[in-house]
Design an enzyme around this catalytic site. Structure first.
Site: not given
Length: 430
Positions: A240-242
């Site tokens: 999700l960060y990416a």
């Protein structure tokens, strides 16, 4: 206490009163008393309402004065910190200024005479004590840090009203790949909503500032082509960060296209060094090795060692500074685009990936301690097996040239770590 029946008779014997006359007078007194009470009640209600209204005003004023931003003194500090002390210098708003990269970039800008105003919300993703310590260093160099959230549109509007920022170095973000599985909303709040809030203020500014911001090498996701180039596909995020960082690249491109904002995105590759983030592997490994605790080392499929393109903080700072210096001005004004604006994305890495076991070996050497290693297969938590940067574009356009290898960089980190956490003084409190 006398009853109602007793009140119908005279208080003294021999003085009997007419009943109807008495009832009439009693009713009149009651009515007069009720009217008076009603008027008093209205008066008290009005008085109470006035008091509460005044108290609300006082509370609101007190709250405003006690917040981390606002007020005459606060404005003076912002203006003083934004003062430029070199010819053709910049006035830069640095978000995430008390963070790892933010602190180093702010100090570099200040050293060469640029004006800096920092912004940080000091969240507790990792120990805020470290952020406060960084803030103390910045304050000692006359860099003022506003304690606030990048989602606070009113605060941003106030800052832009006080200072005509020429540049924005946007480094504020919710970092970490694995933490996204625990608190996904924090990534949307910081990395997407916060970015949009900042861009809205920038596009409405007159003049519009240049924007340089931190994307991430994580956007390459499941890409298997090595080394990673800016032209490679980035539509397969592994975390999700990416995904939020990739969304940030699309969002900034939109604001560049519609509003004429000059934007440069920087894909950082595993930044490390003094004053780093405690959630990073090299940092937590150092702590555990010194405390005699085991460390967990992930391996990929078929027991392949993970590898990272570790990039020393000083090299990253050079890339950030070069991005600011080579950026062209935004072309819009007050939310209206006047012409095409510059849009760039660069990899900032070291180009020499090192396996995690090799990194641990370097730490063991500098710490003069052996690690207790537990090797396990990499779980599906968003990590990728390797990263490797192609920096040809940054080298050509920014003059970017990393000079610190992992051996040298970790030696500097360990020296800082032992000093900061008191090992050199015999104080082993972590």
């Amino acid at each position: 206490m006398p009853s109602l029946a007793e009140e119908e008779f005279p208080s003294k014997p021999g003085k009997f009163k007419d009943k109807s006359h008495t009832m009439h007078r009693h009713f009149h007194r009651c009515f007069a008393s009720t009217s008076t009470m009603f008027l008093w009640a209205l008066f008290l209600v009005a008085l109470t309402a006035s008091y509460l209204s005044f108290q609300s005003f006082v509370d609101t004023s007190s709250k405003y004065l006690s917040t981390a931003w606002g007020g005459i003194q606060w404005e003076k500090q912002v203006r003083a910190s934004a003062q430029i002390h070199r010819t053709n210098g910049f006035s830069v708003l640095v978000t995430g200024a008390a963070g790892f990269v933010g602190t180093h970039v702010s100090l570099a800008l200040k050293k060469r005479g640029d004006g800096i105003v920092g912004l940080d919300n000091f969240n507790n993703y990792y120990d805020p004590t470290l952020k406060k310590a960084r803030k103390s260093i910045l304050n000692s160099h006359n860099i003022f840090i506003v304690e606030g959230d990048v989602n606070d549109a009113r605060m941003l509007a106030k800052l832009f009203d006080i200072v005509a920022f020429t540049h924005v170095m946007h480094l504020a973000a919710q970092a970490g790949v694995r933490y996204a599985m625990e608190n996904p909303n924090s990534y949307v709040h910081s990395n997407i909503a916060g970015l949009v809030t900042l861009l809205e203020e920038c596009k409405n500014a007159n003049p519009q500032p240049v924007i340089v911001w931190a994307s991430s090498s994580s956007v390459y996701g499941l890409n298997e082509k090595v080394p990673f180039s800016e032209s490679d596909r980035t539509d397969q995020p592994a975390s999700l960060y990416a995904a939020t960082k990739k969304a940030g690249e699309e969002i900034t491109h939109t604001y560049n296209h519609i509003y004429g904002l000059s934007v440069t995105g920087l894909r950082f590759f595993t930044v490390y060094g003094p004053w780093g983030r405690p959630d990073m592997a090299y940092f937590s490994f150092t702590r555990n090795i010194l405390q005699g605790k085991p460390i967990t080392i992930y391996r990929g499929k078929n027991r392949v060692d993970l590898a990272r393109d570790f990039t020393y903080i000083d090299d990253i700072v050079k890339g950030c500074m070069a991005s600011l210096d080579t950026a062209k001005k935004s072309t819009g004004s007050g939310g209206k685009k006047q012409g095409p604006a510059q849009y760039r994305i660069f990899n900032l890495g070291n180009t020499s990936p090192v396996t995690v076991p090799m990194m641990v070996g370097i730490l063991e050497k500098h710490l003069k301690n052996k690690a207790k290693k537990n090797f396990i297969e990499m779980p599906g938590n968003g990590d990728v097996p390797f990263t490797n940067a192609n920096i040809s574009s940054a080298r050509t356009e920014l003059g970017y040239k990393p000079t610190t290898d992992l051996q040298t960089g970790l030696k500097k980190f360990v020296r800082w770590y032992l000093s900061y956490y008191g090992y050199n003084r015999g104080n082993f409190v972590m």
